[in-house]
Structures are given as structure tokens and as C-alpha cells.
Design an enzyme around this catalytic site. Structure first.
Site, PDB file in Angstrom:
ATOM      1  N   ASP A  89       0.868  -1.168   0.000  1.00 58.41           N
ATOM      2  CA  ASP A  89       0.000   0.000   0.000  1.00 58.41           C
ATOM      3  C   ASP A  89       0.913   1.228   0.000  1.00 58.41           C
ATOM      4  O   ASP A  89       2.135   1.099   0.139  1.00 58.41           O
ATOM      5  CB  ASP A  89      -0.893  -0.035   1.242  1.00 58.41           C
ATOM      6  CG  ASP A  89      -1.760   1.201   1.374  1.00 58.41           C
ATOM      7  OD1 ASP A  89      -2.375   1.612   0.373  1.00 58.41           O
ATOM      8  OD2 ASP A  89      -1.807   1.756   2.488  1.00 58.41           O
ATOM      9  N   ASP A  91      -0.193   5.081   1.249  1.00 58.64           N
ATOM     10  CA  ASP A  91      -0.457   5.937   2.406  1.00 58.64           C
ATOM     11  C   ASP A  91      -0.433   5.127   3.689  1.00 58.64           C
ATOM     12  O   ASP A  91      -1.184   4.159   3.836  1.00 58.64           O
ATOM     13  CB  ASP A  91      -1.816   6.633   2.266  1.00 58.64           C
ATOM     14  CG  ASP A  91      -1.740   7.881   1.409  1.00 58.64           C
ATOM     15  OD1 ASP A  91      -0.794   8.665   1.604  1.00 58.64           O
ATOM     16  OD2 ASP A  91      -2.613   8.067   0.548  1.00 58.64           O
ATOM     17  N   ASP A 267      -1.525  -0.837   6.135  1.00 60.40           N
ATOM     18  CA  ASP A 267      -1.622  -0.166   7.431  1.00 60.40           C
ATOM     19  C   ASP A 267      -3.055   0.016   7.903  1.00 60.40           C
ATOM     20  O   ASP A 267      -3.274   0.387   9.054  1.00 60.40           O
ATOM     21  CB  ASP A 267      -0.972   1.218   7.360  1.00 60.40           C
ATOM     22  CG  ASP A 267      -1.831   2.201   6.577  1.00 60.40           C
ATOM     23  OD1 ASP A 267      -2.295   3.197   7.158  1.00 60.40           O
ATOM     24  OD2 ASP A 267      -2.057   1.970   5.375  1.00 60.40           O
TER      25      ASP A 267
END
Length: 332
Positions: A89, A91, A267
Site C-alpha cells: 500500500d 499511504d 496499514d
């Protein structure tokens, strides 16, 4: 998205009805065997990933029919010696961007007239991390932006403001150890020399994000690691973004990899959910969420930074090499 041999070429978003490589023929050249290989794979990618997603949904439905609550199944171990794909990922995973999103969301809420919501780190963690902008606007601004076109424009303006805030600070918020992990991956890929075929690379890297393409470009270029990524998959450019597994299924299909050959690093709760649904060994990066929150949706392990992960990978792979050498010596 455009795939070039050894380096990522960033482009304007494709239409949703196109495959992951919408401009294949116009960019193919006789000298680019690696690109041609990916182009061939991408022709059937949309159909293949839809079938895989449908199979995943059928499996989940059958589990519920059998009395299983549908709770994600964690994998207890991962064979790093079989790993070939790192699916990141962006961000919160490559960069700890939540503080920057906080500034952008707070500013855009105030500009729109929403002032009775406290936008703090808890709000970002619970309502923004990993969530598509359209869903944010639909949930929090329906009374202020009743028309869909206004919500779309709000999302565009919000991301432009985010890029303005982040552009000069992106290098400061890189997750610790990221550069070392990327450098190690590059070093391993260079062991075979510059002439190694694309399909024979040791490792592939993909960025799989729900963020707009402009944000992905800014982060990868700002960190100076765009050349290290073989592909970028933008969730909103797929038929279904995260938490649906389609973005990860498309990344694997483009690279010609199987789930057991890949690790997913996320995250957020929607991101981990997508990785687990794609049958990937999923590592949670604790930049914003808690260990409990990510494990609840299926993360098999969590890390605070990439120093931890790289140390684990090196131990596993070096241990395997040592055992091979010892075995060879014993046979002499």
C-alpha cells in the site's frame, strides 16, 4: 497504467472498462521483451480477476452457510525463500501520511462548512485511513454536498490540497527502514546482472493503493523509488477498490505471481481486509492502527518499521543458504 521494463512509467488514469494496461499496443516496441510479456498477461486480466474475486466471494458465502462467521483466517508462517512479490500500500505504509491527511481533511471540512466534527488522529484512523474519498464525502457531507458531482469535486479538491501540504514534506514521513528494504530488494535483483530477464527477477514490487494516481506519483517520485516499482494499481480505477481484493488480484495477475509467492503490506483495516481476501500473507504496518485492529481483520503479523521486516527476511533467507551450503559440504 503503463509498465516498462525495469522502471515504472506513470500515466493518466485509464477508463474503468479498460484492462490494467490500456495503452499496450501503442507503447510496445520490438526491443521490450519484458513489457511485451506483461502486455500479453494483461489482455485477459480483467476477466481473470473478476473470476477469482467471484470464486473468493463464493467461498466466503459457503463458509457462512456452513456456520462459519466468515472471520479471516490468519496464516501463522510465511516462507520468505519462496517470496517473489512485495505488494505495498502507499499511504501509511510507504509514508506515515496520516498527519498530512489530518491537515487536509480538517481544512476541507471547514471550507465546506462542516465544523461540528472533531478531526484528530483518532478520527483519521477510524474514518479516513484506507477509505475512498467518495465514501468519506458520502458519509460526512451529504447535507452540505447533496449532489454527487459536488462530492466528486470535493474529493478532487481535497486531494489537491493534500498534495500541496505533502509535497515539501513527503521525504520526512517515509516509514523507517523503507529505503533499506527497497535497496536490499534492488541488490538482490542485481545479483544476476543487468541482462537478467524480467520474468527471472528475484523480486517484484507493486504499489496497490486507493489513493488517486496523482498522489501515488507524488509519493513514489518524492521518495525517489518510482524506478523500483514494476506496477502501480489504483483502486478507484478498478471495478471495485479496497476492501475488495480486486486491486491485489490485478497486481498479481500483471506480474504473473501466485498468492503464496507474495507478501502484502498494509496499514489500514480496509487494506488488510483486501489483502487477506486475495489470499495473501498480510503484514500490518503500525503507523496508525493498533496490532489488535489489524489482526482482527486477518493480519498475520505486524511491524513498527521495515527494519523489523528486513531483519526477519534476511535471517530466513540466510539460514536457508547456510543449510544448503552445509548439505553440499556433507556430500563431498
Amino acid at each position: 497504467m503503463l509498465l516498462s521494463h525495469r522502471r515504472l512509467r506513470l500515466s493518466s488514469p485509464p477508463e474503468r472498462t479498460q484492462s490494467i494496461h490500456p495503452s499496450g499496443q501503442s507503447h510496445a516496441t520490438p526491443q521490450s521483451d519484458r513489457k511485451a510479456l506483461l502486455q500479453k498477461r494483461s489482455v485477459a486480466m480483467t476477466v481473470t480477476t473478476r473470476r477469482a474475486a467471484a470464486a473468493s466471494n463464493r467461498g466466503n458465502g459457503q463458509a457462512r452457510a456452513n456456520g462459519n462467521s466468515g472471520a479471516p483466517q490468519q496464516r501463522q508462517a510465511f516462507d520468505w525463500n519462496k517470496c517473489r512479490g512485495f505488494l505495498f500500500d502507499i499511504d501509511g505504509t510507504l509514508v506515515n501520511s496520516d498527519p498530512l491527511h489530518l491537515i487536509a481533511i480538517r481544512g476541507m471540512f471547514e471550507r465546506t462548512g462542516l465544523r461540528d466534527v472533531t478531526v484528530d488522529h483518532d478520527f483519521i484512523r477510524e474514518n479516513v485511513s484506507g477509505v475512498d474519498n467518495a465514501e468519506i464525502a458520502k458519509k460526512w457531507l451529504p447535507h452540505l454536498l447533496p449532489r454527487e458531482e459536488d462530492r466528486i469535486q470535493w474529493a478532487i479538491d481535497k486531494e489537491a490540497y493534500f498534495r500541496q501540504v505533502a509535497e515539501e514534506r513527503i521525504d520526512e514521513v517515509a516509514v523507517d527502514g523503507l529505503r533499506e528494504l527497497i535497496a536490499w530488494i534492488q541488490q538482490e535483483n542485481e545479483r544476476g546482472g543487468a541482462a537478467v530477464e524480467f520474468k527471472d527477477k528475484t523480486f517484484f514490487c507493486a504499489a496497490v493503493t486507493n489513493a488517486p494516481r496523482e498522489n501515488a506519483e507524488m509519493v513514489l517520485n518524492g521518495l525517489g523509488i518510482a524506478d523500483n516499482f514494476d506496477i502501480v494499481v489504483i483502486g478507484p480505477e478498478c471495478d471495485r477498490a479496497k476492501p475488495h481484493p480486486e486491486p491485489y488480484l490485478k497486481a498479481m495477475e500483471a506480474l504473473g505471481l501466485k498468492p503464496e509467492e507474495c507478501v502484502c503490506i498494509e496499514d489500514s483495516v480496509p487494506g488488510v481486509t483486501a489483502g487477506v481476501a486475495a489470499n495473501l500473507y498480510t503484514v500490518g504496518c503500525l503507523t496508525s492502527q493498533t496490532d489488535a485492529a489489524l489482526r482482527k481483520v486477518g493480519a498475520s503479523q505486524t511491524i513498527h518499521d521495515y527494519h523489523e521486516l528486513l531483519s526477519e527476511i534476511k535471517r530466513a533467507r540466510n539460514g536457508s543458504r547456510t543449510r544448503v551450503l552445509q548439505s553440499q559440504k556433507s556430500l563431498r
